[in-house]
Design an enzyme around this catalytic site. Structure first.
Site, PDB file in Angstrom:
ATOM      1  N   GLY A  39       0.952  -1.297  -0.059  1.00 19.51           N
ATOM      2  CA  GLY A  39       0.059  -0.138   0.038  1.00 19.51           C
ATOM      3  C   GLY A  39       0.904   1.225  -0.004  1.00 19.51           C
ATOM      4  N   ASN A  41       3.849   1.538  -0.644  1.00 24.69           N
ATOM      5  CA  ASN A  41       4.949   1.685  -2.087  1.00 24.69           C
ATOM      6  C   ASN A  41       3.981   2.281  -3.171  1.00 24.69           C
ATOM      7  OD1 ASN A  41       6.996   0.303  -0.648  1.00 24.69           O
ATOM      8  ND2 ASN A  41       6.405  -1.789  -1.660  1.00 24.69           N
ATOM      9  N   GLU A 131      -2.693  -7.171   1.189  1.00 23.54           N
ATOM     10  CA  GLU A 131      -1.987  -7.146   2.458  1.00 23.54           C
ATOM     11  C   GLU A 131      -2.709  -6.688   3.749  1.00 23.54           C
ATOM     12  OE1 GLU A 131       2.983  -7.358   1.323  1.00 23.54           O
ATOM     13  OE2 GLU A 131       1.990  -5.495   1.808  1.00 23.54           O
ATOM     14  N   ASN A 172       0.144 -10.549 -11.222  1.00 26.79           N
ATOM     15  CA  ASN A 172       1.199 -11.026 -11.926  1.00 26.79           C
ATOM     16  C   ASN A 172       0.825 -12.419 -12.192  1.00 26.79           C
ATOM     17  OD1 ASN A 172       2.041 -12.661  -9.733  1.00 26.79           O
ATOM     18  ND2 ASN A 172       3.128 -11.449  -9.120  1.00 26.79           N
ATOM     19  N   GLY A 205       6.595  -9.190 -15.984  1.00 23.98           N
ATOM     20  CA  GLY A 205       7.704  -9.048 -16.024  1.00 23.98           C
ATOM     21  C   GLY A 205       8.361  -8.199 -17.212  1.00 23.98           C
ATOM     22  N   THR A 231      12.086  -6.036  -6.522  1.00 26.73           N
ATOM     23  CA  THR A 231      11.100  -5.711  -5.342  1.00 26.73           C
ATOM     24  C   THR A 231      10.111  -4.620  -5.762  1.00 26.73           C
ATOM     25  OG1 THR A 231      12.762  -6.480  -3.833  1.00 26.73           O
ATOM     26  CG2 THR A 231      10.833  -5.522  -2.766  1.00 26.73           C
ATOM     27  N   ASP A 235       4.233  -2.765  -7.716  1.00 24.66           N
ATOM     28  CA  ASP A 235       3.595  -1.734  -6.946  1.00 24.66           C
ATOM     29  C   ASP A 235       3.733  -0.575  -7.738  1.00 24.66           C
ATOM     30  OD1 ASP A 235       3.024  -3.261  -4.961  1.00 24.66           O
ATOM     31  OD2 ASP A 235       5.012  -2.846  -3.853  1.00 24.66           O
ATOM     32  N   SER A 265      12.316   0.958 -12.464  1.00 23.55           N
ATOM     33  CA  SER A 265      12.419   0.816 -11.103  1.00 23.55           C
ATOM     34  C   SER A 265      13.332  -0.465 -10.755  1.00 23.55           C
ATOM     35  CB  SER A 265      10.898   0.903 -10.527  1.00 23.55           C
ATOM     36  OG  SER A 265      10.499  -0.097 -10.333  1.00 23.55           O
ATOM     37  N   LYS A 268      16.952   0.010  -9.922  1.00 25.72           N
ATOM     38  CA  LYS A 268      17.398   0.503  -8.573  1.00 25.72           C
ATOM     39  C   LYS A 268      17.002  -0.439  -7.508  1.00 25.72           C
ATOM     40  CE  LYS A 268      17.996   4.203 -11.267  1.00 25.72           C
ATOM     41  NZ  LYS A 268      19.143   4.666 -11.624  1.00 25.72           N
TER      42      LYS A 268
END
Ligand code: RIB
Length: 299
Positions: A39, A41, A131, A172, A205, A231, A235, A265, A268
């Site tokens: 949430g 993120n 979550e 996903n 992906g 990771t 999000d 993203s 990083k």
């Protein structure tokens, strides 16, 4: 306004060469502690792109909860509906291998104290995940007037009628399989599209994302990048999707932007997306490439 109903975790990111085998002990290359939770993120990533975002979440009455509140304020996220519960703040333990692949274990903490009574929403775009308790997500979806996006991560669903209150579902590949138990993607999509109102977007992906609506399937490719840490890629994708839909882009264009920003993203460390000023050049370059390849294809 984008409303995000979801979790906050302190992330303990453990970088390793390879995941350990069962019973094996290995050394970490590095340990990083950062802000996470699907949430949070998604809320912060959308705010970084320039959206107005209100987060509905719960933290504990501990130092980590206080740090989360300060972090959201610094990031420009509206915390007026964040609750402080009489427990500890959620946390996540994330193994990241040298290929940027991840394994995550979450300790729910305050996330599971967020209750249906804490849900107060207006209209615009709702972004939510799994979550927090299913009944909280259900209440948010049922009581919202605008576009409702459910990122079913993790697939923590016992009552599948929840999908009747979803406009856009963004699993996903693993979540898609868990939701449909289908080996055949078309078969699985048709099951979900009987419930979901507008679209199912399966994130793939590095292969991009498949948009399925009642009458159409469109595969939107993603830029090629060298991943360091995947990771939170989902999000960032969901945050960018909500951001561009709110700006009035159509679904295909919003997914194109979301793929590009999520790809950036993963180059990083960490689970939160880039600020617009940081990613602008990359987005513009990838949009130009996409346009010229479309012109070559003649569409
Ligand atoms: O999607 C990535 C997130 O999953 C991490 O930030 C971790 O907290 C878990 O919730």
């Amino acid at each position: 306004m984008i409303y995000v109903v979801g979790s906050y975790n302190t992330d303990y990111i453990i970088r390793v060469e390879e995941f350990p085998a069962v019973g094996e002990t290995i050394f970490a290359r590095e340990i990083i502690v950062s802000h996470g939770g699907k949430g949070s993120n998604q809320a912060v990533s959308a705010a970084r792109l320039g959206s107005k975002v209100r987060l509905i979440a719960a933290v504990g009455n501990d130092d980590r909860g206080k740090e989360a509140l300060k972090f959201w304020k610094d990031e420009g996220v509206d915390t007026s509906k964040v609750k402080i519960k009489n427990t500890y703040t959620g946390s996540a333990y994330i193994l990241v291998n040298k290929r940027g692949e991840t394994m995550i274990v979450v300790n729910k903490g305050a996330n599971y104290e967020l209750s249906e009574n804490d849900i107060e929403l207006d209209d615009g775009i709702l972004l939510t995940q799994m979550e927090v308790r299913e009944k909280v997500v259900m209440k948010a979806l049922q009581s919202f007037d605008g576009i409702r996006i459910l990122n079913p991560a993790p697939v923590n669903i016992s009552d599948y009628s929840i999908l009747n209150y979803v406009d856009i579902l963004t699993p996903n590949e693993i979540e898609f399989k868990e939701l449909t138990s289908a080996d055949d993607i078309e078969y699985g999509l048709n099951i979900l599209l009987k419930k979901v109102r507008i679209a199912v977007i399966v994130t793939l992906g590095e292969r991009g994302a498949l948009i399925a609506t009642k009458d159409k399937r469109v595969l939107i490719s993603a830029p090629k990048v060298k991943p360091i840490d995947t990771t939170g890629a989902g999000d960032v994708f969901n945050a960018a999707l909500a951001h561009y839909l709110e700006k009035g882009e159509d679904l295909e264009s919003a997914v194109e932007f979301a793929n590009i920003i999520a790809s950036y993203s993963v180059t990083k460390i960490g689970a939160i997306g880039p600020k617009w000023e940081e990613v602008k050049e990359f987005v513009e370059k990838e949009k130009r490439k996409e346009k010229s390849s479309r012109e070559k294809r003649g569409n």
